[in-house]
Scaffold this motif. Structure first.
Motif, PDB file in Angstrom:
ATOM      1  N   LYS A 139       0.751  -1.237   0.028  1.00 40.27           N
ATOM      2  CA  LYS A 139       0.379   0.306  -0.473  1.00 40.27           C
ATOM      3  C   LYS A 139       1.000   1.073  -0.304  1.00 40.27           C
ATOM      4  O   LYS A 139       2.324   1.033   0.534  1.00 40.27           O
ATOM      5  CB  LYS A 139      -0.791   0.083   1.229  1.00 40.27           C
ATOM      6  N   ILE A 140       0.420   2.974  -0.648  1.00 36.72           N
ATOM      7  CA  ILE A 140       0.719   3.810  -0.060  1.00 36.72           C
ATOM      8  C   ILE A 140       0.222   5.031   0.411  1.00 36.72           C
ATOM      9  O   ILE A 140      -0.994   4.764   0.888  1.00 36.72           O
ATOM     10  CB  ILE A 140       1.109   3.989  -1.764  1.00 36.72           C
ATOM     11  N   LEU A 141       0.858   5.918   1.033  1.00 36.31           N
ATOM     12  CA  LEU A 141       0.940   6.467   2.075  1.00 36.31           C
ATOM     13  C   LEU A 141       0.920   7.745   1.095  1.00 36.31           C
ATOM     14  O   LEU A 141       2.581   8.166   1.096  1.00 36.31           O
ATOM     15  CB  LEU A 141       1.318   6.002   3.377  1.00 36.31           C
ATOM     16  N   ALA A 142      -0.165   8.657   1.626  1.00 33.91           N
ATOM     17  CA  ALA A 142       0.272   9.769   1.043  1.00 33.91           C
ATOM     18  C   ALA A 142       0.019  10.813   1.944  1.00 33.91           C
ATOM     19  O   ALA A 142      -1.249  10.886   2.027  1.00 33.91           O
ATOM     20  CB  ALA A 142      -0.754   9.949  -0.481  1.00 33.91           C
ATOM     21  N   CYS A 143       0.342  11.725   1.908  1.00 31.67           N
ATOM     22  CA  CYS A 143       0.548  12.764   3.063  1.00 31.67           C
ATOM     23  C   CYS A 143       0.430  13.663   3.183  1.00 31.67           C
ATOM     24  O   CYS A 143       0.496  15.246   2.077  1.00 31.67           O
ATOM     25  CB  CYS A 143       1.284  12.531   4.710  1.00 31.67           C
ATOM     26  N   ALA A 144      -0.607  14.753   3.808  1.00 32.00           N
ATOM     27  CA  ALA A 144      -1.185  16.265   3.843  1.00 32.00           C
ATOM     28  C   ALA A 144      -0.234  16.775   5.141  1.00 32.00           C
ATOM     29  O   ALA A 144      -1.255  16.894   6.415  1.00 32.00           O
ATOM     30  CB  ALA A 144      -2.141  16.545   3.730  1.00 32.00           C
ATOM     31  N   HIS A 145       1.019  17.253   5.583  1.00 33.43           N
ATOM     32  CA  HIS A 145       1.639  17.607   7.040  1.00 33.43           C
ATOM     33  C   HIS A 145       1.104  18.630   7.063  1.00 33.43           C
ATOM     34  O   HIS A 145       1.366  19.192   8.848  1.00 33.43           O
ATOM     35  CB  HIS A 145       2.960  17.843   6.308  1.00 33.43           C
ATOM     36  N   HIS A 156      -7.363  27.627  19.480  1.00 29.26           N
ATOM     37  CA  HIS A 156      -6.303  26.740  18.694  1.00 29.26           C
ATOM     38  C   HIS A 156      -6.727  26.068  17.524  1.00 29.26           C
ATOM     39  O   HIS A 156      -7.815  25.409  17.686  1.00 29.26           O
ATOM     40  CB  HIS A 156      -6.357  25.606  20.441  1.00 29.26           C
ATOM     41  N   ILE A 157      -5.521  26.531  17.083  1.00 30.80           N
ATOM     42  CA  ILE A 157      -6.095  25.599  15.554  1.00 30.80           C
ATOM     43  C   ILE A 157      -4.664  24.364  15.645  1.00 30.80           C
ATOM     44  O   ILE A 157      -3.192  24.115  15.521  1.00 30.80           O
ATOM     45  CB  ILE A 157      -5.374  26.042  14.663  1.00 30.80           C
ATOM     46  N   LEU A 158      -4.722  23.444  15.643  1.00 29.12           N
ATOM     47  CA  LEU A 158      -4.500  22.333  15.351  1.00 29.12           C
ATOM     48  C   LEU A 158      -3.872  21.540  14.651  1.00 29.12           C
ATOM     49  O   LEU A 158      -4.495  20.794  13.681  1.00 29.12           O
ATOM     50  CB  LEU A 158      -5.160  20.995  16.957  1.00 29.12           C
ATOM     51  N   PRO A 159      -2.222  21.537  14.061  1.00 29.55           N
ATOM     52  CA  PRO A 159      -1.815  21.014  12.719  1.00 29.55           C
ATOM     53  C   PRO A 159      -1.480  19.633  13.104  1.00 29.55           C
ATOM     54  O   PRO A 159      -0.243  18.728  13.346  1.00 29.55           O
ATOM     55  CB  PRO A 159      -0.810  22.593  12.382  1.00 29.55           C
ATOM     56  N   HIS A 160      -2.686  18.605  12.715  1.00 31.11           N
ATOM     57  CA  HIS A 160      -2.513  17.131  13.553  1.00 31.11           C
ATOM     58  C   HIS A 160      -1.548  16.427  11.983  1.00 31.11           C
ATOM     59  O   HIS A 160      -1.096  15.496  12.281  1.00 31.11           O
ATOM     60  CB  HIS A 160      -3.370  16.952  13.041  1.00 31.11           C
ATOM     61  N   GLY A 161      -1.954  16.560  11.007  1.00 30.81           N
ATOM     62  CA  GLY A 161      -1.325  16.198   9.897  1.00 30.81           C
ATOM     63  C   GLY A 161      -2.505  15.585   9.486  1.00 30.81           C
ATOM     64  O   GLY A 161      -3.185  15.182  10.074  1.00 30.81           O
ATOM     65  N   TYR A 162      -2.580  14.920   7.755  1.00 25.61           N
ATOM     66  CA  TYR A 162      -3.789  13.537   7.567  1.00 25.61           C
ATOM     67  C   TYR A 162      -2.962  13.170   6.775  1.00 25.61           C
ATOM     68  O   TYR A 162      -2.450  13.701   5.762  1.00 25.61           O
ATOM     69  CB  TYR A 162      -4.940  14.186   6.674  1.00 25.61           C
ATOM     70  N   CYS A 163      -3.051  11.538   6.729  1.00 30.81           N
ATOM     71  CA  CYS A 163      -2.492  10.811   5.235  1.00 30.81           C
ATOM     72  C   CYS A 163      -3.794   9.943   4.775  1.00 30.81           C
ATOM     73  O   CYS A 163      -4.617   9.629   5.467  1.00 30.81           O
ATOM     74  CB  CYS A 163      -1.672   9.940   6.172  1.00 30.81           C
ATOM     75  N   SER A 164      -3.826   9.536   3.679  1.00 33.71           N
ATOM     76  CA  SER A 164      -4.273   8.416   2.639  1.00 33.71           C
ATOM     77  C   SER A 164      -3.692   7.295   2.847  1.00 33.71           C
ATOM     78  O   SER A 164      -2.247   7.025   1.989  1.00 33.71           O
ATOM     79  CB  SER A 164      -4.938   9.102   1.408  1.00 33.71           C
ATOM     80  N   ILE A 165      -4.505   6.338   3.240  1.00 29.53           N
ATOM     81  CA  ILE A 165      -3.822   4.725   3.011  1.00 29.53           C
ATOM     82  C   ILE A 165      -4.045   4.164   0.770  1.00 29.53           C
ATOM     83  O   ILE A 165      -5.782   4.406   1.364  1.00 29.53           O
ATOM     84  CB  ILE A 165      -4.013   3.921   3.954  1.00 29.53           C
ATOM     85  N   ILE A 166      -3.496   3.701  -0.049  1.00 26.78           N
ATOM     86  CA  ILE A 166      -3.969   4.375  -1.110  1.00 26.78           C
ATOM     87  C   ILE A 166      -3.384   2.634  -1.628  1.00 26.78           C
ATOM     88  O   ILE A 166      -2.460   2.028  -0.722  1.00 26.78           O
ATOM     89  CB  ILE A 166      -2.871   4.795  -2.523  1.00 26.78           C
ATOM     90  N   PRO A 167      -4.613   1.924  -1.753  1.00 26.55           N
ATOM     91  CA  PRO A 167      -4.539   0.235  -1.958  1.00 26.55           C
ATOM     92  C   PRO A 167      -3.929   0.010  -3.118  1.00 26.55           C
ATOM     93  O   PRO A 167      -3.666   0.636  -4.492  1.00 26.55           O
ATOM     94  CB  PRO A 167      -6.085   0.017  -2.274  1.00 26.55           C
ATOM     95  N   LEU A 177      -6.378   8.337   7.814  1.00 32.82           N
ATOM     96  CA  LEU A 177      -5.111   7.966   8.886  1.00 32.82           C
ATOM     97  C   LEU A 177      -5.296   9.468   9.421  1.00 32.82           C
ATOM     98  O   LEU A 177      -4.866  10.195   8.374  1.00 32.82           O
ATOM     99  CB  LEU A 177      -3.959   7.632   8.500  1.00 32.82           C
ATOM    100  N   ILE A 178      -5.161  10.065  10.005  1.00 32.79           N
ATOM    101  CA  ILE A 178      -4.905  11.368  11.293  1.00 32.79           C
ATOM    102  C   ILE A 178      -3.889  11.284  12.162  1.00 32.79           C
ATOM    103  O   ILE A 178      -4.507  10.802  13.670  1.00 32.79           O
ATOM    104  CB  ILE A 178      -6.561  12.002  12.207  1.00 32.79           C
ATOM    105  N   PRO A 179      -2.823  10.743  12.525  1.00 34.02           N
ATOM    106  CA  PRO A 179      -1.573  10.165  12.958  1.00 34.02           C
ATOM    107  C   PRO A 179      -1.661  11.013  14.796  1.00 34.02           C
ATOM    108  O   PRO A 179      -1.316  10.709  15.595  1.00 34.02           O
ATOM    109  CB  PRO A 179      -0.051  10.925  12.175  1.00 34.02           C
ATOM    110  N   CYS A 180      -1.973  12.527  14.399  1.00 33.56           N
ATOM    111  CA  CYS A 180      -1.754  12.926  15.485  1.00 33.56           C
ATOM    112  C   CYS A 180      -3.316  13.303  16.303  1.00 33.56           C
ATOM    113  O   CYS A 180      -3.124  14.370  17.277  1.00 33.56           O
ATOM    114  CB  CYS A 180      -0.980  14.162  15.030  1.00 33.56           C
ATOM    115  N   TYR A 181      -4.278  12.723  16.009  1.00 33.06           N
ATOM    116  CA  TYR A 181      -5.152  13.551  16.296  1.00 33.06           C
ATOM    117  C   TYR A 181      -6.704  11.810  17.020  1.00 33.06           C
ATOM    118  O   TYR A 181      -6.263  10.608  16.168  1.00 33.06           O
ATOM    119  CB  TYR A 181      -6.306  13.501  15.350  1.00 33.06           C
ATOM    120  N   GLU A 182      -6.206  11.650  17.912  1.00 27.59           N
ATOM    121  CA  GLU A 182      -7.265  10.362  19.283  1.00 27.59           C
ATOM    122  C   GLU A 182      -8.456  11.507  19.707  1.00 27.59           C
ATOM    123  O   GLU A 182      -8.710  12.591  20.196  1.00 27.59           O
ATOM    124  CB  GLU A 182      -7.072  10.074  20.535  1.00 27.59           C
TER     125      GLU A 182
END
Length: 192
Positions: A139-145, A156-167, A177-182
């Protein structure tokens, strides 16, 4: 005494020089660019097309995956410069044409992503980084930091970053995938 001390020092310097020569030669030989038959792919101007590049192989087809983090996406026309990811077929592509990949994110500049998450996609720089699983049909991981959570808009504006897992097929649904958000979790009481 000086002659005894100078000999090992000279020997060590010679070994170091030999090591550095070997290192530089191996580095030069390990980075292989075909200058006589280059494959040149072009994307939109001012999009930073080629900022990140990844080679992908699936089902006997070789692809070059290219990030263009400042591109205007044709799949997200109402979002300001979200960035884009392109796929370029290496063989059977005489025009060297690349097509934008639909990451399935829709056309909204703001999207709900959880109980305390409101995503802002403007200037998110999708495609700034690309990675691939190191295995057949990975799989491929494409991210937008620069993707940000603006749920707490005024404070607050929280710059978590966002990724898409591409088949591996480069088609179909991507996985967000939002790596820094829970999101908030509920406490569960267990009866003993």
């Amino acid at each position: 005494m000086r002659k005894v001390m100078a000999s090992p020092l000279r020997h060590r310097t010679g070994v170091q020089q030999s090591f550095y020569v070997f290192l530089f030669i191996s580095l030069a030989c390990s980075y292989n660019i075909d200058l006589e038959h280059p494959l040149v792919f072009q994307g939109p101007s001012s999009s930073f097309f080629g900022y990140s590049v990844l080679e992908h192989f699936h089902d006997n087809t070789r692809w070059i995956i290219v990030g263009a983090p400042k591109a205007n996406s044709s799949y997200s026309s109402s979002v300001r410069s979200p960035g884009a990811v392109y796929k370029c077929r290496v063989h059977s592509n005489p025009e060297r044409r690349c097509t934008e990949m639909d990451l399935g994110r829709g056309n909204k500049p703001r999207e709900s992503c959880g109980k305390t998450c409101q995503g802002d996609r403007n200037d998110e720089w999708m495609g700034v980084s690309l990675a691939r699983q190191d295995r057949a049909s990975g799989k491929i991981l494409a991210c937008a930091h620069r993707w940000k959570n603006i749920y707490y808009d005024s404070e607050h504006i929280l710059p978590h970053g966002y990724c898409s897992i591409i088949p591996p097929t480069l088609q179909g649904r991507t996985i967000p995938l939002i790596p820094c958000y829970e999101g908030p979790t509920e406490k569960q009481a267990f009866l003993i």
